[in-house]
Scaffold this motif. Sequence first.
Motif, PDB file in Angstrom:
ATOM      1  N   GLN A 331       0.800  -1.217   0.000  1.00  0.00           N
ATOM      2  CA  GLN A 331       0.000   0.000   0.000  1.00  0.00           C
ATOM      3  C   GLN A 331       0.838   1.275   0.000  1.00  0.00           C
ATOM      4  N   GLU A 332       2.093   1.192   0.425  1.00  0.00           N
ATOM      5  CA  GLU A 332       2.940   2.371   0.445  1.00  0.00           C
ATOM      6  C   GLU A 332       3.181   2.933  -0.946  1.00  0.00           C
ATOM      7  N   PHE A 334       1.047   3.418  -3.246  1.00  0.00           N
ATOM      8  CA  PHE A 334      -0.047   4.227  -3.777  1.00  0.00           C
ATOM      9  C   PHE A 334       0.104   5.709  -3.480  1.00  0.00           C
ATOM     10  N   GLU A 335       1.067   6.047  -2.643  1.00  0.00           N
ATOM     11  CA  GLU A 335       1.378   7.458  -2.447  1.00  0.00           C
ATOM     12  C   GLU A 335       1.981   8.051  -3.714  1.00  0.00           C
ATOM     13  N   TYR A 336       2.525   7.173  -4.575  1.00  0.00           N
ATOM     14  CA  TYR A 336       3.226   7.622  -5.776  1.00  0.00           C
ATOM     15  C   TYR A 336       2.510   7.242  -7.070  1.00  0.00           C
ATOM     16  N   TYR A 338       0.011   7.424 -10.010  1.00  0.00           N
ATOM     17  CA  TYR A 338      -0.817   8.441 -10.654  1.00  0.00           C
ATOM     18  C   TYR A 338      -2.002   7.747 -11.314  1.00  0.00           C
TER      19      TYR A 338
END
Length: 412
Positions: A331-332, A334-336, A338
């Motif tokens: 899940q980390e 998904f901060e990046y 687009y």
Amino acid sequence: MKKGKYRRLLKLCLVWLLVFFTIACIEEIDTTSFTYEKLLVVDANISDQAKAHVVRLFYTSPIDGDVDDTFNAATGATVWVEDNLGIRTYFTEQSSGNYLSSASFAGEAGKSYTLFITTREGKKYQSSVEKLVPAPEISKIHNRFAIESTGQKATSTPGVQFFIDVEDDSQSTQFYRYEWTDAYQIIVPFPKKWEAVYDNDVWYFFEVNEDISECYRESRFDEVVLGTSINNINRELLEVPIKFSAASEFDITTMYSIEVTQRAISAEAYSYYRKIELFNESNGSLFDKQQGVIVGNISSIDSPDEKVLGYFEASGESSKRVFLELSDLDQEVFEYVYQPCVGSSIIEYEYSMKTFYEAGDLPSEVRPVEIPVRERYELFDYRPWSGVKYFAYKQCVDCRKRGSLEKPEWWQ
């Protein structure tokens, strides 16, 4: 046909053939000062899986020559593999330099195999004896967020690193080479029903008669990926890094699939591929100190001193494929990621296409800001009787912008 692997192999073949002399770094390189020797390059692998196996033969080319595979192909050769019982399996040339076995051919674990080649000119070559050992099953494919440094300027790229685990390789060789193929499923939320075409200052509207909502984008390995359990007391292989995918690859993906193939290879084959891997990681120039010739296991029968490039590999093979929803990724990442289609809005518009893209319905002072925004939108639906048009982000109306309509046969 593993284009990236072959290109690097060609590069490797060329680099160590160059004879360098001292030049000033500001002078133009004189390619006439390089010596060139035309050498045979062999790329061959057989496994214990029943399929058409390939032996690929081509020649090196000069540094300023054509590196086209067809142009450099070694055509018209006689190629066969012989096991330790003397049973021969012949390979037939299907295209320039590509020699295939029958689709039913499979090597057998415990047997040894030798590759033989007779070129069109009558020159004879053979490989060393390669014993085929079975490959253990891949226990698990998993992923974790990672940041990879790429390029000479070490640009940081966030993404997902895929790993495999092998819990027991007690029946195998402890040396492995890995291959992978993957595919992204792309489903757009606003599939295009109408197409707007601009020609000679006039916009024309056409109905789209095919379903362009679902596409697939496939890729495959183009690098050397190795693993070994030789230093592990319990003979486990844990978290072998297989493939890194940038976060940008998952921009509008619905589902992702990756298949990893594990090949159990000999210690000699591992050493050969490891040298190639180190060469590819060097990122040096032509004028860096070279590490010498990377010797394979092919030799000339007629001329023992002749250099032959490439390797004949006999390997046990096991494969594992997984299908992943986006929620199955670390899940980390998904901060990046687009994702332009998540929560994107639709523009309903009643004026002309020209007015839309020139922002003619807005005050002149805001048009310079709005025009670049509207350029990101594309018509996907149209009401001929009222003239109302519907726009959405370009990436969200036509899946062909990111993939192909052809669905892989293996897709579940």
